[in-house]
Design a protein around this motif. Sequence first.
Motif, PDB file in Angstrom:
ATOM      1  N   GLY A  11      -7.634  18.090  12.956  1.00 31.91           N
ATOM      2  CA  GLY A  11      -8.078  18.594  14.365  1.00 31.91           C
ATOM      3  C   GLY A  11      -8.702  20.060  14.401  1.00 31.91           C
ATOM      4  N   LYS A  12      -8.959  20.526  13.249  1.00 30.07           N
ATOM      5  CA  LYS A  12      -9.399  22.004  13.117  1.00 30.07           C
ATOM      6  C   LYS A  12     -10.558  21.850  12.035  1.00 30.07           C
ATOM      7  N   SER A  13     -11.550  22.774  12.027  1.00 25.83           N
ATOM      8  CA  SER A  13     -12.522  23.085  11.072  1.00 25.83           C
ATOM      9  C   SER A  13     -11.706  23.454   9.625  1.00 25.83           C
ATOM     10  N   ALA A  14     -12.289  22.966   8.525  1.00 26.32           N
ATOM     11  CA  ALA A  14     -11.703  23.141   7.235  1.00 26.32           C
ATOM     12  C   ALA A  14     -12.524  24.421   6.524  1.00 26.32           C
ATOM     13  N   GLU A  15     -13.509  24.909   7.355  1.00 25.97           N
ATOM     14  CA  GLU A  15     -14.242  26.015   6.880  1.00 25.97           C
ATOM     15  C   GLU A  15     -13.964  27.405   7.869  1.00 25.97           C
ATOM     16  N   SER A  16     -13.209  27.593   9.037  1.00 22.63           N
ATOM     17  CA  SER A  16     -13.229  28.452   9.628  1.00 22.63           C
ATOM     18  C   SER A  16     -12.238  29.526   9.138  1.00 22.63           C
ATOM     19  N   ASP A  17     -11.235  29.388   8.216  1.00 23.70           N
ATOM     20  CA  ASP A  17     -10.597  30.410   7.626  1.00 23.70           C
ATOM     21  C   ASP A  17     -11.322  31.116   6.729  1.00 23.70           C
ATOM     22  N   LEU A  18     -11.956  30.360   5.745  1.00 22.84           N
ATOM     23  CA  LEU A  18     -13.045  30.710   4.686  1.00 22.84           C
ATOM     24  C   LEU A  18     -14.126  31.804   5.384  1.00 22.84           C
ATOM     25  N   ARG A  19     -14.790  31.030   6.259  1.00 21.61           N
ATOM     26  CA  ARG A  19     -15.807  31.605   7.095  1.00 21.61           C
ATOM     27  C   ARG A  19     -15.561  33.197   7.771  1.00 21.61           C
ATOM     28  N   GLU A  20     -14.292  32.966   8.269  1.00 25.97           N
ATOM     29  CA  GLU A  20     -13.678  34.277   8.994  1.00 25.97           C
ATOM     30  C   GLU A  20     -13.226  35.536   7.950  1.00 25.97           C
ATOM     31  N   GLY A  21     -13.091  34.821   6.698  1.00 24.76           N
ATOM     32  CA  GLY A  21     -12.415  35.778   5.477  1.00 24.76           C
ATOM     33  C   GLY A  21     -11.093  35.987   5.777  1.00 24.76           C
ATOM     34  N   LYS A  22     -10.256  34.804   6.292  1.00 24.50           N
ATOM     35  CA  LYS A  22      -8.814  34.937   6.421  1.00 24.50           C
ATOM     36  C   LYS A  22      -8.205  35.363   5.163  1.00 24.50           C
ATOM     37  N   ARG A  23      -7.207  36.268   5.076  1.00 24.92           N
ATOM     38  CA  ARG A  23      -6.513  36.479   3.998  1.00 24.92           C
ATOM     39  C   ARG A  23      -5.212  35.730   4.096  1.00 24.92           C
ATOM     40  N   THR A  24      -5.064  34.718   3.268  1.00 25.65           N
ATOM     41  CA  THR A  24      -3.985  33.749   3.226  1.00 25.65           C
ATOM     42  C   THR A  24      -3.262  33.755   1.993  1.00 25.65           C
ATOM     43  N   VAL A  25      -2.380  33.180   1.859  1.00 25.25           N
ATOM     44  CA  VAL A  25      -1.592  32.975   0.761  1.00 25.25           C
ATOM     45  C   VAL A  25      -2.339  32.423  -0.347  1.00 25.25           C
ATOM     46  N   LEU A  26      -3.157  31.340  -0.031  1.00 23.45           N
ATOM     47  CA  LEU A  26      -4.375  30.862  -1.076  1.00 23.45           C
ATOM     48  C   LEU A  26      -5.250  32.001  -1.828  1.00 23.45           C
ATOM     49  N   THR A  27      -5.612  32.884  -0.744  1.00 25.25           N
ATOM     50  CA  THR A  27      -6.907  33.683  -1.305  1.00 25.25           C
ATOM     51  C   THR A  27      -5.863  34.976  -2.005  1.00 25.25           C
ATOM     52  N   ALA A  28      -4.674  35.143  -1.556  1.00 29.28           N
ATOM     53  CA  ALA A  28      -3.600  35.986  -2.203  1.00 29.28           C
ATOM     54  C   ALA A  28      -3.546  35.729  -3.829  1.00 29.28           C
ATOM     55  N   PHE A  29      -3.082  34.420  -4.023  1.00 25.08           N
ATOM     56  CA  PHE A  29      -3.094  33.805  -5.253  1.00 25.08           C
ATOM     57  C   PHE A  29      -4.290  33.814  -6.250  1.00 25.08           C
ATOM     58  N   ALA A  30      -5.337  33.488  -5.367  1.00 27.67           N
ATOM     59  CA  ALA A  30      -6.736  33.323  -6.068  1.00 27.67           C
ATOM     60  C   ALA A  30      -7.349  34.776  -6.442  1.00 27.67           C
ATOM     61  N   ALA A  31      -7.154  35.671  -5.750  1.00 23.74           N
ATOM     62  CA  ALA A  31      -7.545  36.976  -5.923  1.00 23.74           C
ATOM     63  C   ALA A  31      -7.300  37.525  -7.347  1.00 23.74           C
ATOM     64  N   GLU A  32      -6.128  36.887  -7.914  1.00 18.93           N
ATOM     65  CA  GLU A  32      -5.922  37.120  -9.366  1.00 18.93           C
ATOM     66  C   GLU A  32      -6.883  36.752 -10.459  1.00 18.93           C
ATOM     67  N   ALA A  33      -7.909  35.744  -9.818  1.00 14.09           N
ATOM     68  CA  ALA A  33      -8.652  35.170 -10.884  1.00 14.09           C
ATOM     69  C   ALA A  33      -9.935  36.174 -10.790  1.00 14.09           C
ATOM     70  N   ASP A  34     -10.430  36.099 -12.087  1.00 15.37           N
ATOM     71  CA  ASP A  34     -11.617  37.150 -12.051  1.00 15.37           C
ATOM     72  C   ASP A  34     -12.908  36.351 -11.261  1.00 15.37           C
ATOM     73  N   GLY A  35     -13.446  37.064 -10.317  1.00 17.23           N
ATOM     74  CA  GLY A  35     -14.732  36.525  -9.793  1.00 17.23           C
ATOM     75  C   GLY A  35     -14.597  35.989  -8.673  1.00 17.23           C
ATOM     76  N   PHE A  36     -13.070  35.660  -7.955  1.00 13.43           N
ATOM     77  CA  PHE A  36     -12.861  35.002  -6.834  1.00 13.43           C
ATOM     78  C   PHE A  36     -13.325  35.684  -5.588  1.00 13.43           C
ATOM     79  N   ASP A  37     -12.913  37.070  -5.524  1.00 10.59           N
ATOM     80  CA  ASP A  37     -13.380  37.697  -4.355  1.00 10.59           C
ATOM     81  C   ASP A  37     -14.874  37.587  -4.219  1.00 10.59           C
TER      82      ASP A  37
END
Length: 363
Positions: A268-294
């Motif tokens: 019932g919600k957009s699957a892109e809004s968190d990414l579009r708004e630059g939300k810092r989530t547990v997902l992005t915290a884990f992924a930030a360890e990978a080169d180039g993700f940010d």
Amino acid sequence: MTVNTTTWQPAPPSSNNGSWTRFNSLVEAELRDFVDKNRAQAGRISRSFPLMWDHIGSALIGGKRLRPRMVHLAYTAFDGGDPGRCATMAAAFELLHTALVVHDDAIDRDFVRRGQPTIGAHYRDHASDQGLSTPDAEHLGHSASIIAGDLLLAGALRLASRAAAGLPQADELTATVHDAVFASAAGELEDVLFSASTDRPDLQDVLEMESMKTAGYSFEAPLKAGALLAGAGLDQADALAAIGRRIGVAYQIVDDVLGTFGEPGTTGKSAESDLREGKRTVLTAFAAEADGFDDLLAAFRRGEVEADEVRSALKDCGADARAQDLARSLLDEGLRESRRLPLHSAARAELEAVCMHVLTRGN
């Protein structure tokens, strides 16, 4: 301007427990009474105000009534004997939840919730029909959302005070609700600031933000309030609240995963809004360890890459699996802690069912 004229229907019971079904009908009656009385008062103030209450009433229809369920779980676990008073407190938490959701939609610039137009969307569309430009119409819609959220928040505090009135623990009960609002505001502010900052928050920063923003008012405070309302001691109520905090953080972690990988038709919600708004989530915290993700995430926000490329990067580095594992670990911790409390078997089974729901929702 169109209004959702769907009639009030009790939310589906969360379990087969007849006690919950009966209790839920009391909560629905409290919510309906809240809207009806305020709509009537609004009509004596201005011509446009009743329509706002129609939209608020529509926003309160549906949902899983998870926060009322937490109040009810704790209240029955400690053998509370006044279901009407408990239903008033439960309705207060549902109003609080809806208030924060309405505000969150404005902050995230979303116009769809539970697959339906938000309050802001109705006002945006009306403004567009009147000839306003898209930016001005959207601004008007978000402004209306802020007003609606404020009304719901005031109503939540009023109902909570009424539920606590005359009890020896009234001060502690009202403080519990106030503290939930206070912490949620702090968490929302951290969330907004994280999105705008060039400094990357680490995993612990994100978890603390999610604990304040969601876990407190969704699980921790409702469980504590329900226990106190039933007459439980402060130590027992605090212990149950600590369990709720773990469940609530796990809930938000799963919500982060669904907010990125879930199907909008289901969530019932957009699957892109968190990414579009630059939300810092547990997902992005884990992924930030990978080169180039940010850099990839920044490129998406600039419109240079598609969302699917960001999702693929999240999966490739195992961020989704690690998030699910963390959620599962928190729920296991919560259930272990619950065994130290004198909960009867029905309450313990209900708590386990809640944890299962948190982990598997969206599947």
